[in-house]
Scaffold this motif. Structure first.
Motif, PDB file in Angstrom:
ATOM      1  N   GLN A 147       0.857  -1.176   0.000  1.00 14.04           N
ATOM      2  CA  GLN A 147       0.000   0.000   0.000  1.00 14.04           C
ATOM      3  C   GLN A 147       0.896   1.230   0.000  1.00 14.04           C
ATOM      4  N   LEU A 148       0.525   2.251  -0.772  1.00 12.73           N
ATOM      5  CA  LEU A 148       1.365   3.428  -0.930  1.00 12.73           C
ATOM      6  C   LEU A 148       0.688   4.652  -0.327  1.00 12.73           C
ATOM      7  N   LEU A 149       1.370   5.291   0.587  1.00 12.12           N
ATOM      8  CA  LEU A 149       0.852   6.481   1.234  1.00 12.12           C
ATOM      9  C   LEU A 149       0.588   7.574   0.203  1.00 12.12           C
ATOM     10  N   GLY A 150      -0.633   8.109   0.210  1.00 12.08           N
ATOM     11  CA  GLY A 150      -0.966   9.193  -0.699  1.00 12.08           C
ATOM     12  C   GLY A 150      -1.418   8.762  -2.077  1.00 12.08           C
ATOM     13  N   LEU A 273     -20.678   9.698   0.886  1.00  9.27           N
ATOM     14  CA  LEU A 273     -21.024  11.051   0.456  1.00  9.27           C
ATOM     15  C   LEU A 273     -22.252  10.990  -0.446  1.00  9.27           C
ATOM     16  N   PRO A 274     -23.454  11.221   0.091  1.00  7.49           N
ATOM     17  CA  PRO A 274     -24.667  11.211  -0.738  1.00  7.49           C
ATOM     18  C   PRO A 274     -24.825  12.548  -1.469  1.00  7.49           C
ATOM     19  N   ILE A 275     -24.044  12.740  -2.517  1.00  7.00           N
ATOM     20  CA  ILE A 275     -23.979  14.048  -3.182  1.00  7.00           C
ATOM     21  C   ILE A 275     -24.368  13.993  -4.653  1.00  7.00           C
ATOM     22  N   LEU A 276     -24.744  12.821  -5.164  1.00  2.00           N
ATOM     23  CA  LEU A 276     -25.004  12.691  -6.593  1.00  2.00           C
ATOM     24  C   LEU A 276     -26.478  12.925  -6.889  1.00  2.00           C
ATOM     25  N   SER A 277     -26.793  14.085  -7.422  1.00  3.08           N
ATOM     26  CA  SER A 277     -28.175  14.403  -7.788  1.00  3.08           C
ATOM     27  C   SER A 277     -28.467  14.065  -9.236  1.00  3.08           C
ATOM     28  N   ASP A 278     -27.413  13.898 -10.037  1.00  2.85           N
ATOM     29  CA  ASP A 278     -27.547  13.568 -11.454  1.00  2.85           C
ATOM     30  C   ASP A 278     -27.448  12.050 -11.627  1.00  2.85           C
ATOM     31  N   PRO A 279     -28.410  11.413 -12.314  1.00  6.09           N
ATOM     32  CA  PRO A 279     -28.343   9.952 -12.510  1.00  6.09           C
ATOM     33  C   PRO A 279     -27.072   9.491 -13.216  1.00  6.09           C
ATOM     34  N   SER A 280     -26.438  10.386 -13.970  1.00  9.44           N
ATOM     35  CA  SER A 280     -25.236   9.988 -14.712  1.00  9.44           C
ATOM     36  C   SER A 280     -23.995   9.927 -13.834  1.00  9.44           C
ATOM     37  N   GLY A 281     -24.083  10.422 -12.592  1.00  2.00           N
ATOM     38  CA  GLY A 281     -22.923  10.312 -11.703  1.00  2.00           C
ATOM     39  C   GLY A 281     -22.399  11.643 -11.228  1.00  2.00           C
ATOM     40  N   LEU A 282     -21.084  11.698 -11.016  1.00  2.00           N
ATOM     41  CA  LEU A 282     -20.438  12.882 -10.477  1.00  2.00           C
ATOM     42  C   LEU A 282     -20.622  14.085 -11.393  1.00  2.00           C
ATOM     43  N   THR A 283     -20.891  15.236 -10.783  1.00  3.02           N
ATOM     44  CA  THR A 283     -21.012  16.487 -11.536  1.00  3.02           C
ATOM     45  C   THR A 283     -19.957  17.467 -11.048  1.00  3.02           C
ATOM     46  N   LEU A 284     -19.662  18.465 -11.880  1.00  2.41           N
ATOM     47  CA  LEU A 284     -18.567  19.397 -11.602  1.00  2.41           C
ATOM     48  C   LEU A 284     -18.757  20.167 -10.304  1.00  2.41           C
ATOM     49  N   ASP A 285     -20.019  20.461  -9.947  1.00  4.69           N
ATOM     50  CA  ASP A 285     -20.257  21.269  -8.754  1.00  4.69           C
ATOM     51  C   ASP A 285     -19.967  20.520  -7.451  1.00  4.69           C
ATOM     52  N   LYS A 286     -19.728  19.204  -7.527  1.00  6.78           N
ATOM     53  CA  LYS A 286     -19.442  18.409  -6.324  1.00  6.78           C
ATOM     54  C   LYS A 286     -17.959  18.059  -6.179  1.00  6.78           C
ATOM     55  N   VAL A 287     -17.168  18.480  -7.133  1.00 10.79           N
ATOM     56  CA  VAL A 287     -15.751  18.115  -7.131  1.00 10.79           C
ATOM     57  C   VAL A 287     -15.027  18.661  -5.907  1.00 10.79           C
ATOM     58  N   ASP A 288     -15.302  19.907  -5.536  1.00  6.95           N
ATOM     59  CA  ASP A 288     -14.606  20.522  -4.399  1.00  6.95           C
ATOM     60  C   ASP A 288     -14.882  19.771  -3.100  1.00  6.95           C
ATOM     61  N   GLU A 289     -16.107  19.308  -2.919  1.00  5.09           N
ATOM     62  CA  GLU A 289     -16.463  18.594  -1.697  1.00  5.09           C
ATOM     63  C   GLU A 289     -15.678  17.291  -1.566  1.00  5.09           C
ATOM     64  N   VAL A 290     -15.554  16.570  -2.676  1.00  3.07           N
ATOM     65  CA  VAL A 290     -14.794  15.316  -2.659  1.00  3.07           C
ATOM     66  C   VAL A 290     -13.316  15.605  -2.430  1.00  3.07           C
ATOM     67  N   THR A 291     -12.803  16.628  -3.095  1.00  6.14           N
ATOM     68  CA  THR A 291     -11.387  16.997  -2.945  1.00  6.14           C
ATOM     69  C   THR A 291     -11.055  17.330  -1.501  1.00  6.14           C
ATOM     70  N   SER A 292     -11.921  18.095  -0.860  1.00  5.54           N
ATOM     71  CA  SER A 292     -11.687  18.488   0.527  1.00  5.54           C
ATOM     72  C   SER A 292     -11.593  17.285   1.450  1.00  5.54           C
ATOM     73  N   LEU A 293     -12.508  16.334   1.280  1.00  5.74           N
ATOM     74  CA  LEU A 293     -12.487  15.152   2.134  1.00  5.74           C
ATOM     75  C   LEU A 293     -11.214  14.330   1.916  1.00  5.74           C
ATOM     76  N   VAL A 294     -10.879  14.080   0.653  1.00  6.98           N
ATOM     77  CA  VAL A 294      -9.743  13.201   0.352  1.00  6.98           C
ATOM     78  C   VAL A 294      -8.438  13.803   0.837  1.00  6.98           C
ATOM     79  N   THR A 295      -8.228  15.080   0.600  1.00 10.07           N
ATOM     80  CA  THR A 295      -6.976  15.697   1.047  1.00 10.07           C
ATOM     81  C   THR A 295      -6.867  15.685   2.570  1.00 10.07           C
ATOM     82  N   LYS A 296      -7.990  15.875   3.249  1.00 13.03           N
ATOM     83  CA  LYS A 296      -7.974  15.827   4.709  1.00 13.03           C
ATOM     84  C   LYS A 296      -7.610  14.427   5.209  1.00 13.03           C
ATOM     85  N   LEU A 297      -8.170  13.380   4.581  1.00 15.26           N
ATOM     86  CA  LEU A 297      -7.868  12.012   4.982  1.00 15.26           C
ATOM     87  C   LEU A 297      -6.381  11.700   4.828  1.00 15.26           C
ATOM     88  N   VAL A 298      -5.834  12.077   3.686  1.00 13.49           N
ATOM     89  CA  VAL A 298      -4.427  11.776   3.420  1.00 13.49           C
ATOM     90  C   VAL A 298      -3.514  12.537   4.368  1.00 13.49           C
TER      91      VAL A 298
END
Length: 316
Positions: A147-150, A273-298
């Motif tokens: 497993q690789l850190l980061g 993260l229940p953030i997907l309002s579009d049936p097609s999946g991830l949308t651009l307006d939710k990118v910052d929320e995911v980024t914030s969580l992932v960077t904090k975890l790492v």
């Protein structure tokens, strides 16, 4: 010709025969349940090492799905290509078997207890899961994969969304690349071989998955508390694995079947993260929320690892 009771057979197959009825061989979740059941049955009947050449056994598929399903090659890799038989295509004679066992169907699997509601509550056994995972890793010669850190792996389902939001997420995360966040990779799981998928998942510190069948890949995530640095710096962290599930807003709770799997992988931390309002999946307006969580975890895991290493050095 041999006769047993009043049934005549034209040939007898020696050794052990396992009969399997696949529920949906093109669905990863169902396929993994079948692999688990076959592996556990092998332990019960004395086939501790399915790769051993001197063990006579075979797996016969009783279902009507036939050849050329999505995970045929994985069956061959795990249990041996010469040992796989398709009843409808390959057994034309009346056949008897020296030792025959029927493998339980996929939904009678204890790791799918919430799906098959008639099952009694089952206490998860992470050690049992780890034995199965180790078996698969050894068959693919990936048991030493670190497993690789980061390392962030984004498993994108190509049928659900366009490239733009996922590539935007990758771009946002890469802007944080530095002391701890080392690499971000966006992959479509389907074009990869199963071995390539396993290797990616074993290396991942954080795996981001759109809600759906790819969530079942969590069973392959690293389960130990140690990770290695992917960069050249001399930091060794004791970290968990993180699974970030991007779920539709219509889901009020996390999916039961994946909660079942997580109970067998206690070192994998699930972030829903229940953030997907579009049936097609991830949308651009939710990118910052995911980024914030992932960077904090790492960053949190890396800082804890640095502290542990510094503390160990101070004791020497």
């Amino acid at each position: 010709m041999k006769t047993t009771s009043n049934v005549s057979s034209e040939r007898t197959m020696p050794g052990i025969t396992l009969f399997v009825h696949r529920y949906d061989p093109n669905n990863l979740y169902h396929a993994q349940l079948d692999w688990w059941n076959v592996y556990q049955m092998m332990q019960q009947v004395g086939l501790e090492d399915p790769a051993a050449a001197n063990q006579k056994y075979r797996i016969i598929f009783l279902d009507k799905h036939g050849r050329k399903t999505m995970y045929d090659q994985v069956w061959k890799d795990l249990f041996g290509a010469a040992n796989i038989i398709f009843w409808r295509n390959q057994l034309r004679q009346v056949t008897s078997f020296e030792h025959a066992y029927f493998v339980p169907p996929s939904y009678s699997n204890p790791i799918a207890a919430n799906v098959h509601h008639s099952l009694q509550p089952y206490c998860p056994q992470p050690g049992q899961m780890q034995e199965f995972v180790n078996f698969a890793l050894q068959r693919y010669k990936l048991q030493n994969t670190k497993q690789l850190l980061g390392r962030v792996v984004i498993l994108r389902h190509p049928a659900k969304s366009s490239d733009d939001p996922w590539e935007a997420l990758r771009g946002e995360l890469m802007m944080h690349r530095g002391s701890f966040l080392s690499s971000v990779q966006v992959v479509d799981a389907n074009p990869l071989s199963f071995r390539e998928q396993l290797e990616l998942i074993r290396e991942a510190h954080v795996m981001i998955v759109d809600h759906g069948v790819e969530m079942s890949q969590l069973i392959w995530m690293h389960e130990e508390d140690g990770a290695e640095e992917e960069s050249a710096s001399d930091v060794a962290a004791a970290i968990p694995s993180h699974l970030v599930e991007l779920s539709p807003t219509s889901h009020t709770t996390a999916q039961d079947v994946y909660q079942d799997l997580l109970a067998w992988k206690p070192h994998v931390q699930h972030h829903w993260l229940p953030i997907l309002s579009d049936p097609s999946g991830l949308t651009l307006d939710k990118v910052d929320e995911v980024t914030s969580l992932v960077t904090k975890l790492v960053e949190t895991d890396a800082e804890r690892g640095v502290w542990k290493k510094m503390g160990a050095k101070s004791l020497q």
